[in-house]
Each structure stands twice: as C-alpha cells, then as structure tokens.
Design a protein around this motif. Structure first.
Motif, PDB file in Angstrom:
ATOM      1  N   HIS A  43      29.494  47.130  51.304  1.00  0.00           N
ATOM      2  CA  HIS A  43      29.006  47.076  52.677  1.00  0.00           C
ATOM      3  C   HIS A  43      28.819  45.618  53.107  1.00  0.00           C
ATOM      4  N   GLY A  44      28.856  45.397  54.393  1.00  0.00           N
ATOM      5  CA  GLY A  44      28.635  44.062  54.932  1.00  0.00           C
ATOM      6  C   GLY A  44      29.712  43.083  54.498  1.00  0.00           C
ATOM      7  N   ARG A  45      29.276  41.982  53.896  1.00  0.00           N
ATOM      8  CA  ARG A  45      30.217  40.940  53.470  1.00  0.00           C
ATOM      9  C   ARG A  45      30.811  41.194  52.092  1.00  0.00           C
ATOM     10  N   THR A  46      30.329  42.218  51.408  1.00  0.00           N
ATOM     11  CA  THR A  46      30.782  42.464  50.037  1.00  0.00           C
ATOM     12  C   THR A  46      32.298  42.651  49.922  1.00  0.00           C
ATOM     13  N   PRO A  47      32.938  43.460  50.788  1.00  0.00           N
ATOM     14  CA  PRO A  47      34.396  43.599  50.669  1.00  0.00           C
ATOM     15  C   PRO A  47      35.134  42.276  50.849  1.00  0.00           C
ATOM     16  N   TRP A  48      34.664  41.437  51.789  1.00  0.00           N
ATOM     17  CA  TRP A  48      35.326  40.148  52.005  1.00  0.00           C
ATOM     18  C   TRP A  48      35.148  39.225  50.792  1.00  0.00           C
ATOM     19  N   LEU A  49      33.947  39.211  50.219  1.00  0.00           N
ATOM     20  CA  LEU A  49      33.722  38.407  49.014  1.00  0.00           C
ATOM     21  C   LEU A  49      34.579  38.905  47.859  1.00  0.00           C
ATOM     22  N   ALA A  50      34.704  40.226  47.748  1.00  0.00           N
ATOM     23  CA  ALA A  50      35.542  40.790  46.691  1.00  0.00           C
ATOM     24  C   ALA A  50      37.002  40.413  46.888  1.00  0.00           C
ATOM     25  N   LEU A  51      37.451  40.474  48.149  1.00  0.00           N
ATOM     26  CA  LEU A  51      38.846  40.121  48.433  1.00  0.00           C
ATOM     27  C   LEU A  51      39.116  38.661  48.106  1.00  0.00           C
ATOM     28  N   ALA A  52      38.212  37.769  48.544  1.00  0.00           N
ATOM     29  CA  ALA A  52      38.385  36.341  48.260  1.00  0.00           C
ATOM     30  C   ALA A  52      38.369  36.075  46.757  1.00  0.00           C
ATOM     31  N   GLY A  53      37.458  36.754  46.048  1.00  0.00           N
ATOM     32  CA  GLY A  53      37.390  36.573  44.608  1.00  0.00           C
ATOM     33  C   GLY A  53      38.656  37.024  43.903  1.00  0.00           C
ATOM     34  N   MET A  54      39.223  38.144  44.365  1.00  0.00           N
ATOM     35  CA  MET A  54      40.456  38.632  43.756  1.00  0.00           C
ATOM     36  C   MET A  54      41.624  37.692  44.030  1.00  0.00           C
ATOM     37  N   ILE A  55      41.701  37.171  45.259  1.00  0.00           N
ATOM     38  CA  ILE A  55      42.780  36.227  45.590  1.00  0.00           C
ATOM     39  C   ILE A  55      42.692  34.988  44.713  1.00  0.00           C
ATOM     40  N   LEU A  56      41.462  34.588  44.371  1.00  0.00           N
ATOM     41  CA  LEU A  56      41.265  33.410  43.526  1.00  0.00           C
ATOM     42  C   LEU A  56      41.508  33.708  42.054  1.00  0.00           C
ATOM     43  N   VAL A  57      40.962  34.820  41.561  1.00  0.00           N
ATOM     44  CA  VAL A  57      40.941  35.079  40.126  1.00  0.00           C
ATOM     45  C   VAL A  57      42.255  35.642  39.593  1.00  0.00           C
ATOM     46  N   VAL A  58      42.881  36.554  40.334  1.00  0.00           N
ATOM     47  CA  VAL A  58      44.093  37.207  39.830  1.00  0.00           C
ATOM     48  C   VAL A  58      45.206  36.207  39.516  1.00  0.00           C
ATOM     49  N   PRO A  59      45.539  35.257  40.407  1.00  0.00           N
ATOM     50  CA  PRO A  59      46.579  34.291  40.048  1.00  0.00           C
ATOM     51  C   PRO A  59      46.217  33.438  38.833  1.00  0.00           C
TER      52      PRO A  59
END
Length: 221
Positions: A43-59
């Motif tokens: 909820h709230g900003r959590t999905p955006w933080l998760a998306l940014a974290g995945m874009i950073l961590v996965v590569p």
C-alpha cells in the motif's frame, strides 16, 4: 564448469561457475517472490519502493552470478565479467595467475580478474588430501613388492590411479588448461592483435536507473 560454446565461435570453450549460477537463480527467486508480493499487496509507496529495489537489485544479481563467463579458443581469451567484456589475444597475455583469485596479466601490465573461475580454498584442500592419499597408496603399492617386476607392478596400481584422474581443484585444472593454451598459441600469428574492453551498459544502465529512482523515493518520503 566447462561446456562447449556455439553462439559466437564453434571453437570456443565456455567456463562458468555452477555454484554462482545456482546461487543467482535462488537469489532471483527470493527477490522476485518478495518484490512481486510487495507490488501486489503493498500500500502507499511500498509498491514503488519495491519496483525501484527490484530494478536496482536484479541486474546486480545477474551481473555477479549468471553473467560471468570465460570463452577460450585458439586465437583469444574473452572474459565476461560483471560490468566489462575483455577480449585478449593470446599474444597479449603475459601470464595467468592463481592466488586467492584467478587473474590474467597482460604484456602491458594490465590485470583482469576471472570472475567466472572463482578460487575455492576448500576445493584446494580436498584436492591436496586426495593427492596425498594417492601418493601414499602409490608408495604402499610399490613398497609391498620387491625387484624390478614388483616396482613396475606397484607403479601401475598406484600411479595409474593418480594419472587416470586429476587431483587438482576444478578451478585450478581450468587455469592449467588455459595456461597450456597460452603456451601453445601465444606466438601464433592468428593469436596477435589488440586488447579490447567494453563496458556492459546493458547492466549498468538499469542499475543506475534503479538507484536514482530509489534515491528519489527515499528523499521525497
């Protein structure tokens, strides 16, 4: 660790780290599970933080686990490290060095680490114990018989076991094979040329994008 490679050159041999690949797959599965769960149920900003974290961590996970590889053929050695691809003709390689990491030293003094061929001190210790055990068995087999026939038979029993299979750690055996290729091909005309280095922007770009997005989200929170 060694498999035929057919994408670029049918003569290439590919060296990769099975442990790194397995670890990378597991990490990607964990990140994917946690990230997708946060995207769907957050909820709230959590999905955006998760998306940014995945874009950073996965590569980064891909870069350090699945991506590293070493391709060798009679003309050159191609190193695919996390953020760079280095192509070295054998004529430009001065030495292949093994210590706490495996490295290539060029005639110009540059040094490149072989991420795809990690050193395992544990594997080295196991190999040393196997070699010591095989040597002891050779000595016992040889000492148990007398005369020229006895020595010959003892050598066949013990020495054959040592010679039949390498007692080196797998990464050390790969480095020995590469050194042999360097010795055989270093002076070959087809193995001369310039060293090329290319940055892996396909990895760097998403990492930077994910870091910038995460920084913005954290700064505006």
């Amino acid at each position: 660790m060694t498999t035929p490679h057919t994408d670029a050159d049918p003569q290439d041999r590919t060296h990769r780290s099975p442990a790194g690949i397995v670890g990378g797959v597991l990490l990607l599965a964990i990140v994917g599970w946690l990230g997708i769960d946060a995207l769907v149920t957050g909820h709230g900003r959590t999905p955006w933080l998760a998306l940014a974290g995945m874009i950073l961590v996965v590569p980064l996970i891909v870069a350090f686990t699945l991506r590293p590889a070493v391709y060798a053929n009679p003309d050159r050695l191609r190193i695919r490290n996390p953020f760079r691809i280095v192509v070295l003709p054998w004529g430009e390689i001065a030495a292949l060095r093994s210590g706490y990491s495996n490295e290539v030293l060029t005639t110009a003094g540059a040094k490149f680490q072989l991420w795809a061929i990690p050193v395992s001190l544990r594997a080295r210790k196991k190999a040393a114990r196997r070699e010591a055990r095989a040597t002891a068995e050779t000595g016992n087999a040889g000492g148990g018989r007398s005369g020229a026939f006895g020595r010959s038979a003892g050598f066949g029993l013990g020495g054959g076991a040592v010679q039949g299979g390498s007692t080196r750690a797998e990464s050390d055996q790969v480095m020995a094979d590469l050194r042999e290729l360097l010795e055989d091909q270093g002076q070959a005309e087809s193995a001369q040329g310039e060293i090329t280095v290319r940055w892996a922007y396909e990895v760097i770009a998403p990492v930077v994008a994910g870091a910038v997005l995460l920084a913005i989200l954290l700064a505006t929170g």
